[in-house]
Design a protein around this motif. Structure first.
Motif, short mmCIF file in Angstrom:
data_model
loop_
_atom_site.label_atom_id
_atom_site.label_comp_id
_atom_site.label_asym_id
_atom_site.label_seq_id
_atom_site.Cartn_x
_atom_site.Cartn_y
_atom_site.Cartn_z
N LEU A 154 0.83 -1.21 0.00
CA LEU A 154 0.00 0.00 0.00
C LEU A 154 0.86 1.26 0.00
N TYR A 155 1.92 1.27 0.81
CA TYR A 155 2.77 2.47 0.82
C TYR A 155 3.38 2.75 -0.55
N TYR A 156 3.99 1.72 -1.14
CA TYR A 156 4.77 1.95 -2.37
C TYR A 156 3.92 2.16 -3.62
N THR A 157 2.61 2.06 -3.49
CA THR A 157 1.74 2.41 -4.62
C THR A 157 0.95 3.68 -4.33
N SER A 158 1.31 4.40 -3.26
CA SER A 158 0.56 5.60 -2.85
C SER A 158 1.23 6.87 -3.35
N ASP A 159 0.57 7.99 -3.08
CA ASP A 159 1.12 9.30 -3.45
C ASP A 159 2.41 9.63 -2.70
N PHE A 160 2.68 8.95 -1.61
CA PHE A 160 3.94 9.17 -0.89
C PHE A 160 5.13 8.67 -1.71
N ALA A 161 4.89 7.63 -2.50
CA ALA A 161 6.01 6.98 -3.20
C ALA A 161 6.05 7.28 -4.69
N LEU A 162 4.90 7.58 -5.28
CA LEU A 162 4.84 7.76 -6.74
C LEU A 162 4.60 9.23 -7.09
N THR A 163 5.15 9.67 -8.21
CA THR A 163 4.81 11.00 -8.72
C THR A 163 3.36 10.97 -9.21
N GLY A 164 2.76 12.15 -9.34
CA GLY A 164 1.40 12.25 -9.86
C GLY A 164 1.23 11.49 -11.18
#
Lengths: 400, 400
Positions: free
Chosen positions: B143-153
């Motif tokens: 969940l973290y690595y597919t979220s806005d915290f990890a990915l650019t827009g």
């Protein structure tokens, strides 16, 4: 026509002629390019009877910095498709697109030559009694009918995908939500408000709220937004107003569109402290603007409520308590995004003429400081301000 | 191979042979179809040395109702692509996909023959001390690595589009959020809890909260979810557990995955009032389940927090106050979706064996009534329950 190439006036005339039945003899057409934007060519094509159309072509780079900043020409598709969809939902207040050509990223559209840009009119202290009611209808209809209240899950997902618009959203993500809250080289900070800007860059409580608003911009696809609802995207005359320039359109939080417009009306309000020396004229204009902001929210919210109550296709969203909370949440978002607009137009890259055209730099600095202060209050107090009366009181308090 | 056709055991063997180097001589393969699902064929292909692989093929219809309920076979792509992505992010606890074939909607994957389905194990009152910690790691990482915290827009938007999954989401929208809250023909209500179910159908306060949770399911693409995190999607043995069956994967609210799992652990907890007559054995198992729920949240939240603090790529989301609130919001969502899972597994179309295998119908009815009551409390109190200790107290209060 085959591969993309930049249009000449000849190309624009041919394009307009080919895709409209308005013109008659090609030999009698004339054309001028008058775009002052940075991203597009804009041509007016006219026949000898005074009928005219606009040809807008997306450039594959941002013109202000030469060809060094490439930018997808797919934004012409977004613009055309958003405008066509919004026009179906609110024909009175959306500019008409006659043709879109994907290869050349070119749009043939209605010429609003008997309209003027709202921002210039507001700077000149003009008043239009119909402004708020008409834009409220535009916002209520375009936003409601593209939301989960009106569309099935699958239909809406298809539209979310159609209007992803990653490149232009990224511009907003940076310029609207990130740059103004740190000492970014893209910022444009007048020396008079350097201190206030620096306070912004260290205000972690404010930054937490802006992070929430940005996260919602990234991950709250409530409706198909215009995406750039400032007073330069609105054309107006004594009877009507029409919305143009939808290339930033995407599925996002409803309050972003409403708040951008409220923010621009507030920028105009604050700018008259510097633009209009005569205090009676200033008060009249500012009173007009507050009335328009009040009317905009009241009409928008009452129309959106009515649509939810009467048109909702989704059984589980028909619950009236939920709908009440939904409106409350749009209200809070509206205040938050309006606050962001005040701040980013003051210290960010893209200023507004309302403030920048204040000739006395001390006065301008005072207006800009008011914009920062009010922007911050709107963001921080967006869940506490319960209604329009409290918002108006807060705005008027700025003058003291 | 060209057009879609339903695999025979021969086809499945050929497919497994062709896309893996594990097997050696084709002539020595054997194959059985053992799928008990309604939507897919599942083959085990084995060689004479005991090495085996699974071939899963999506059927273009729901098997339980003949060929009358068509269902996109694109769900095989979703399943394969979600599992491949999640396995990159958490290889220990995601089943391995060896090959995906779009034409035949077929996936070749690792056989978990030395694992058993978690639901059956929990019904049999088995205990696995590693369950919660391992699934917490799976959830935190995927969940973290597919979220806005990890990915650019732009990167995240591309993935949102890749995993729209409209048809399977619609199933959840209906079965999870709509049907249980009205007298829908798809519901499956045992006569013992008819009264409680009818109360649900008139509970507008609860329905308003469920509407909010459904709206978030529709319009809060925070991360790439597994989308169906129940205890039948988890394989376990004494050392490890692995997640399978990701065909419901899509970009949605993080709390949906966490809450579905918590809901299933709670269903197991409540079912032992009916399954396990011996009070000491029951208390031991229920105590184990509460510890796992506690550990699941504590480990998930602490790992997710750590990832936000140490890995966040997006400057404006690095604000610690924002991150704190983000976790609080996942917590509330988790409780809400867990509550929905309790309710829909009790009165909706798709029951769980945990409750349905209670042989005494009066006892079963009592357990189902507890599930409805706790589900309602979780949904209504999700913003008030401040932490795990309060949740555990609420759950234990059910026993009184």
């Amino acid at each position: 026509m085959a591969e993309y190439r930049t249009f000449t006036t000849d190309d624009a005339m041919r394009f307009a002629d080919e895709h409209s039945g308005l013109f008659g003899e090609h030999s009698k057409l004339s054309c001028e390019e008058f775009g002052d934007g940075n991203l597009n060519l804009v041509f007016r094509v006219e026949n000898d009877k005074g009928t005219s159309l606009i040809v807008k072509q997306a450039l594959p780079y941002a013109r202000c910095v030469g060809e060094s900043w490439p930018l997808t020409i797919d934004r012409a598709r977004i613009e055309a498709e958003v405008l066509i969809k919004h026009r179906k939902l609110c024909p009175e207040h959306t500019v008409e697109v006659l043709h879109y050509d994907a290869e050349h990223a070119a749009i043939l559209m209605e010429d609003l030559s008997d309209y003027r840009i709202l921002r210039s009119e507001l700077i000149a202290a003009k008043q239009f009694p119909h402004l708020a009611a008409q834009l409220a209808a535009y916002l209520a209809n375009t936003l409601y009918y593209t939301s989960d209240f009106a569309l099935t899950g699958p239909k809406k997902k298809q539209q979310v995908s159609q209007f992803l618009n990653p490149e232009l959203c990224l511009i907003t993500e940076d310029l609207f939500f990130t740059d103004p809250y740190c000492n970014h080289e893209r910022n444009n900070v007048h020396s008079e408000i350097r201190t206030e800007a620096q306070q912004l860059w260290h205000d972690e409580v404010l930054q937490a709220e802006v992070a929430q608003l940005k996260a919602d911009f990234l991950s709250k696809p409530q409706a198909l937004l215009h995406g750039d609802m400032h007073s330069g995207s609105i054309f107006i005359n004594d009877e009507n107003c029409k919305v143009i320039d939808a290339e930033f359109g995407f599925y996002g939080p409803i309050g972003f569109d409403v708040g951008s417009l409220v923010g621009n009306l507030l920028l105009s309000y604050l700018s008259h402290f510097g633009l209009t020396a005569d205090s009676s004229a200033r008060e009249t204009q500012q009173q007009y603007l507050l009335e328009q902001i009040t009317c905009l929210w009241q009409q928008f919210s009452s129309q959106f409520k009515q649509l939810m109550e009467q048109e909702c296709r989704e059984p589980s969203l028909q619950n009236s308590l939920y709908q009440q909370r939904f409106m409350q949440q749009i209200w809070a978002d509206t205040l938050g995004y309006a606050g962001c607009e005040l701040i980013r137009r003051t210290v960010g890259l893209a200023h507004v003429a309302d403030l920048d055209s204040i000739s006395d730099s001390t006065l301008r600095g005072q207006c800009e400081a008011k914009a920062l202060k009010l922007g911050r209050q709107l963001i921080l107090q967006r869940h506490e301000l319960a209604n329009m009366a409290q918002l108006v009181a807060l705005i008027q308090y700025q003058q003291a």
